[in-house]
Scaffold this active site. Structure first.
Site, PDB file in Angstrom:
ATOM      1  CG  HIS A  41      -1.960  -0.896   1.288  1.00 44.01           C
ATOM      2  ND1 HIS A  41      -1.941  -1.842   2.737  1.00 44.01           N
ATOM      3  CD2 HIS A  41      -2.926  -1.585   0.449  1.00 44.01           C
ATOM      4  CE1 HIS A  41      -3.155  -2.472   2.104  1.00 44.01           C
ATOM      5  NE2 HIS A  41      -3.607  -2.394   1.239  1.00 44.01           N
ATOM      6  CE  LYS A  72     -13.657  -7.270   3.695  1.00 46.73           C
ATOM      7  NZ  LYS A  72     -12.273  -6.648   3.060  1.00 46.73           N
ATOM      8  NE  ARG A 100      -2.982  -7.696  -4.421  1.00 47.62           N
ATOM      9  CZ  ARG A 100      -3.801  -7.854  -3.420  1.00 47.62           C
ATOM     10  NH1 ARG A 100      -3.212  -7.910  -2.311  1.00 47.62           N
ATOM     11  NH2 ARG A 100      -5.023  -8.095  -3.715  1.00 47.62           N
ATOM     12  CB  SER A 121      -4.273  -6.412   4.781  1.00 51.45           C
ATOM     13  OG  SER A 121      -4.228  -5.211   4.376  1.00 51.45           O
TER      14      SER A 121
HETATM   15  O1  PNS Z   1      -8.659  -2.703   0.612  1.00 44.35           O
HETATM   16  P1  PNS Z   1      -9.761  -3.468  -0.094  1.00 44.35           P
HETATM   17  O2  PNS Z   1     -10.883  -4.047   0.772  1.00 44.35           O
HETATM   18  O3  PNS Z   1      -9.752  -4.260  -1.180  1.00 44.35           O
HETATM   19  O4  PNS Z   1     -10.849  -2.020  -0.548  1.00 44.35           O
HETATM   20  C1  PNS Z   1     -11.969  -2.197  -1.316  1.00 44.35           C
HETATM   21  C2  PNS Z   1     -12.627  -1.003  -1.484  1.00 44.35           C
HETATM   22  C3  PNS Z   1     -12.834  -0.275  -0.048  1.00 44.35           C
HETATM   23  C4  PNS Z   1     -11.770  -0.238  -2.330  1.00 44.35           C
HETATM   24  C5  PNS Z   1     -14.331  -1.128  -1.876  1.00 44.35           C
HETATM   25  O5  PNS Z   1     -14.777  -2.099  -1.442  1.00 44.35           O
HETATM   26  C6  PNS Z   1     -14.891  -0.056  -2.105  1.00 44.35           C
HETATM   27  O6  PNS Z   1     -14.662   0.833  -2.835  1.00 44.35           O
HETATM   28  N1  PNS Z   1     -16.092  -0.054  -1.050  1.00 44.35           N
HETATM   29  C7  PNS Z   1     -17.238   1.186  -1.022  1.00 44.35           C
HETATM   30  C8  PNS Z   1     -18.460   0.729  -1.340  1.00 44.35           C
HETATM   31  C9  PNS Z   1     -18.772   0.897  -2.908  1.00 44.35           C
HETATM   32  O7  PNS Z   1     -18.342   1.966  -3.232  1.00 44.35           O
HETATM   33  N2  PNS Z   1     -18.910  -0.136  -3.426  1.00 44.35           N
HETATM   34  C10 PNS Z   1     -19.232  -0.485  -4.747  1.00 44.35           C
HETATM   35  C11 PNS Z   1     -17.975  -0.239  -5.722  1.00 44.35           C
HETATM   36  S1  PNS Z   1     -18.314  -0.373  -7.313  1.00 44.35           S
END
Ligand code: PNS
Length: 159
Positions: free
Chosen positions: A17, A41, A90, A128
């Protein structure tokens, strides 16, 4: 002013990150690292702890800000005059879900562009979850996460 958001769970922030944060901070006037409040979560760290760790490990990058958000990323982008969403890629396995999210975010907010940055090779296997797994069984995570994160993880398990 070109403002980007780098969203994620950051449970915890890894060196992968941090690499994306540093590299994207050279491309934008401001990068907001936004921690998702995710009720579904069970995280190791609270949002406040994650934000505190992110602040510590980015304190030497002046154009990085730490924030949190809940709900849709597309709404957060609209409310904060953000032009781009930064994501790290990645491996091919990341691609499908990231493409889905990028297209949905563009549907929700046609003005936002998702920018993908390829991970540095040394972090391409890092996540993570895998860091937490290795730590849980006393494996060495030095060099995979900032030292501040290792200290915070040790404190968590000693509680
Ligand atoms: O670190 P992560 O868990 O891979 O991050 C995922 C994240 C936070 C980027 C994604 O889950 C997100 O944007 N969530 C917010 C809710 C949202 O907008 N969902 C629709 C995305 S199309």
């Amino acid at each position: 002013m070109r403002i980007a958001v780098y969203p994620g769970s950051f449970d915890p922030v890894t060196n992968g990150h941090l690499d994306i944060i540093k590299r994207s901070s050279r491309l934008f006037d401001k990068v907001i690292v936004a921690v998702l409040h995710n009720a579904s979560k069970t995280p190791l760290f609270t949002v406040e702890e994650k934000m505190d760790l992110l602040s510590q490990v980015t304190s030497d990058i002046p154009n990085v800000e730490i924030d949190s958000f809940s709900g849709l990323l597309a709404d957060y982008v609209m409310e904060n005059k953000i032009s781009s969403i930064v994501k790290g890629l990645r491996a091919v396995s990341d691609f499908e879900y990231e493409l889905q999210m990028a297209l949905m975010n563009r549907k929700l907010n046609p003005d936002v562009e998702t920018i993908f940055m390829m991970t540095s090779g040394e972090y391409s296997y890092l996540s993570s979850s895998i860091v937490k797994e290795v730590f849980k069984f006393n494996g060495c995570i030095k060099g995979l996460v900032p030292d501040e994160v290792i200290d915070a993880m040790k404190k968590k398990v000693s509680l």
